[in-house]
Design an enzyme around this catalytic site. Structure first.
Site, PDB file in Angstrom:
ATOM      1  N   SER A   1       0.898  -1.234   0.228  1.00 52.40           N
ATOM      2  CA  SER A   1      -0.104  -0.084   0.199  1.00 52.40           C
ATOM      3  C   SER A   1       1.004   1.500   0.075  1.00 52.40           C
ATOM      4  O   SER A   1       2.103   1.222   0.439  1.00 52.40           O
ATOM      5  CB  SER A   1      -0.850  -0.011   1.184  1.00 52.40           C
ATOM      6  OG  SER A   1      -1.456   1.187   1.356  1.00 52.40           O
TER       7      SER A   1
ATOM      8  N   TYR B   1      -2.023  -0.109  10.333  1.00 50.16           N
ATOM      9  CA  TYR B   1      -1.950  -0.607   8.752  1.00 50.16           C
ATOM     10  C   TYR B   1      -0.618  -0.278   8.142  1.00 50.16           C
ATOM     11  O   TYR B   1      -0.244  -1.034   7.347  1.00 50.16           O
ATOM     12  CB  TYR B   1      -3.256  -0.074   8.324  1.00 50.16           C
ATOM     13  CG  TYR B   1      -3.366  -0.405   7.002  1.00 50.16           C
ATOM     14  CD1 TYR B   1      -3.954  -1.587   6.281  1.00 50.16           C
ATOM     15  CD2 TYR B   1      -2.857   0.490   5.821  1.00 50.16           C
ATOM     16  CE1 TYR B   1      -4.213  -1.765   5.170  1.00 50.16           C
ATOM     17  CE2 TYR B   1      -3.189   0.288   4.581  1.00 50.16           C
ATOM     18  CZ  TYR B   1      -3.825  -0.851   3.981  1.00 50.16           C
ATOM     19  OH  TYR B   1      -3.921  -1.042   2.720  1.00 50.16           O
TER      20      TYR B   1
HETATM   21  P1  NAD Z   1     -11.249  -6.015   0.646  1.00 56.95           P
HETATM   22  O1  NAD Z   1     -11.737  -5.910   2.163  1.00 56.95           O
HETATM   23  O2  NAD Z   1     -12.208  -6.154  -0.585  1.00 56.95           O
HETATM   24  O3  NAD Z   1     -10.391  -7.515   0.450  1.00 56.95           O
HETATM   25  C1  NAD Z   1      -9.475  -8.152   1.253  1.00 56.95           C
HETATM   26  C2  NAD Z   1     -10.068  -9.348   1.501  1.00 56.95           C
HETATM   27  O4  NAD Z   1      -9.437 -10.397   2.303  1.00 56.95           O
HETATM   28  C3  NAD Z   1     -11.501  -9.929   2.037  1.00 56.95           C
HETATM   29  O5  NAD Z   1     -12.282 -10.631   1.088  1.00 56.95           O
HETATM   30  C4  NAD Z   1     -11.222 -10.448   3.467  1.00 56.95           C
HETATM   31  O6  NAD Z   1     -12.506 -11.359   3.830  1.00 56.95           O
HETATM   32  C5  NAD Z   1     -10.207 -11.191   3.120  1.00 56.95           C
HETATM   33  N1  NAD Z   1      -9.466 -11.688   4.265  1.00 56.95           N
HETATM   34  C6  NAD Z   1      -9.148 -10.903   5.366  1.00 56.95           C
HETATM   35  N2  NAD Z   1      -8.427 -11.549   6.226  1.00 56.95           N
HETATM   36  C7  NAD Z   1      -8.375 -12.603   5.859  1.00 56.95           C
HETATM   37  C8  NAD Z   1      -7.653 -13.960   6.289  1.00 56.95           C
HETATM   38  N3  NAD Z   1      -7.340 -13.823   7.536  1.00 56.95           N
HETATM   39  N4  NAD Z   1      -7.646 -14.909   5.539  1.00 56.95           N
HETATM   40  C9  NAD Z   1      -8.556 -15.034   4.400  1.00 56.95           C
HETATM   41  N5  NAD Z   1      -8.880 -14.037   3.737  1.00 56.95           N
HETATM   42  C10 NAD Z   1      -9.011 -13.108   4.471  1.00 56.95           C
HETATM   43  O7  NAD Z   1     -10.166  -4.821   0.210  1.00 56.95           O
HETATM   44  P2  NAD Z   1      -9.332  -4.755  -0.960  1.00 56.95           P
HETATM   45  O8  NAD Z   1      -9.181  -3.206  -0.968  1.00 56.95           O
HETATM   46  O9  NAD Z   1      -9.817  -5.335  -2.149  1.00 56.95           O
HETATM   47  O10 NAD Z   1      -7.834  -5.243  -0.396  1.00 56.95           O
HETATM   48  C11 NAD Z   1      -6.900  -5.973  -1.100  1.00 56.95           C
HETATM   49  C12 NAD Z   1      -5.443  -5.628  -0.658  1.00 56.95           C
HETATM   50  O11 NAD Z   1      -5.065  -4.370  -1.035  1.00 56.95           O
HETATM   51  C13 NAD Z   1      -5.380  -5.473   0.769  1.00 56.95           C
HETATM   52  O12 NAD Z   1      -3.989  -5.942   1.067  1.00 56.95           O
HETATM   53  C14 NAD Z   1      -5.368  -4.155   0.989  1.00 56.95           C
HETATM   54  O13 NAD Z   1      -4.680  -3.613   2.255  1.00 56.95           O
HETATM   55  C15 NAD Z   1      -4.642  -3.377  -0.105  1.00 56.95           C
HETATM   56  N6  NAD Z   1      -4.902  -2.172  -0.476  1.00 56.95           N
HETATM   57  C16 NAD Z   1      -6.213  -1.549  -0.889  1.00 56.95           C
HETATM   58  C17 NAD Z   1      -6.280  -0.593  -1.245  1.00 56.95           C
HETATM   59  C18 NAD Z   1      -7.633   0.340  -1.420  1.00 56.95           C
HETATM   60  O14 NAD Z   1      -7.892   1.523  -1.247  1.00 56.95           O
HETATM   61  N7  NAD Z   1      -8.673  -0.326  -1.446  1.00 56.95           N
HETATM   62  C19 NAD Z   1      -5.140   0.556  -0.796  1.00 56.95           C
HETATM   63  C20 NAD Z   1      -4.012  -0.061  -0.846  1.00 56.95           C
HETATM   64  C21 NAD Z   1      -3.836  -1.474  -0.686  1.00 56.95           C
END
Ligand code: NAD
Length: 250
Positions: A145, A159
């Protein structure tokens, strides 16, 4: 359906993970969709991507736990075959607040979910991919991120710290396994429109964040998926220990 290339994407039932699953399936990869809770969404995604004539399984597993990670990888071995790509996508983000409002339990949960999952899954993947153990090589892509660089002051330094750890794991492991046919890279998304932002908190937070983005908008999960795919594929064959910012210029 004989797919030569197999990808395991953690936390794949929605958001960036689901978009990445769709893209790999379109490119002909056999896919393992790991999910934690939302079985209906995972099964719907599986049905959607079966149209691409690829092998696909869904596996419920908490990837922050060693025993569940072992079971997950064993299932991939048995049902899909030789793993080519691991995408460490799982991540959680809690409501924004200052350091003095973050308790020990929250800090531990965020670090364990975001970092332990990456460590445990990478360890299992390397055992299968490394030429040292008779593997055919492979590629690991971590979802970090922009917070790893900004530190996210006054919002979620827990985070940010977890994503800083992901960056260190990416760099260190990339060098450790560079001679074993495995590449390890990461994407650093900025603000992407997914449910991770649904945890409540300040009502105008998304608008406030967007105002800081030079491209003046948030990103879509599919825009991150393209970078993940590139880093995983042979198109990036000389890249390892590399990071791509997908953040609209932020
Ligand atoms: P999201 O919440 O839609 O997806 C995350 C998924 O991880 C969810 O489906 C959740 O159920 C699953 N999860 C959480 N804990 C788990 C575990 N212990 N075992 C198995 N599954 C688990 O969010 P997203 O935005 O799609 O995030 C995906 C990645 O992108 C993450 O690592 C997040 O930190 C990163 N990210 C997102 C953003 C953003 O703005 N959306 C920005 C930077 C980084």
């Amino acid at each position: 359906m004989l797919n030569d290339k197999i990808v395991l994407i953690t936390g794949a039932s929605r958001g960036i993970g689901a978009a990445t699953t769709r893209l790999f399936a379109q490119k002909g990869y056999g896919v393992c969709i790991n999910f934690l809770k939302d079985e209906i969404a995972a099964e719907q995604l599986k049905n959607e991507i079966l149209q691409y004539q690829v092998k696909c399984i869904t596996v419920k597993a908490d990837v922050s736990k060693a025993s569940e990670v072992k079971r997950l990888f064993k299932t991939v071995d048995e049902e899909l075959g030789c793993l080519s790509v691991l995408v460490n996508n799982v991540g959680i983000l809690k409501t924004q607040c200052r350091l003095d409002e973050i308790d020990e339990q929250r800090f531990s949960q965020v670090l364990t979910t975001n970092v332990m999952s990456c460590f445990l899954c990478s360890q299992q993947a390397v055992k299968r991919m490394s030429s040292k153990y008779g593997g055919k090589g492979g590629s690991i892509v971590n979802v970090s991120s922009g917070a790893a660089k900004s530190g996210s002051p006054n919002e979620y330094i827990d985070y940010a710290a977890s994503k800083g750890a992901i960056d260190s794991l990416t760099k260190g492991l990339a060098i450790e396994v560079a001679g074993e046919g495995i590449r390890v890279n990461a994407v650093r998304p900025g603000l992407i429109h997914t449910d991770i932002h649904a945890s409540g908190g300040e009502p105008n937070r998304i608008d406030r964040l967007k105002a800081k983005i030079p491209m003046q908008r948030g990103g879509e999960p599919a825009e991150v998926a393209e970078a993940i795919y590139w880093l995983a594929s042979e198109k990036s064959s000389f890249a390892t220990g590399s990071f791509i910012d997908i953040a609209g210029g932020l």
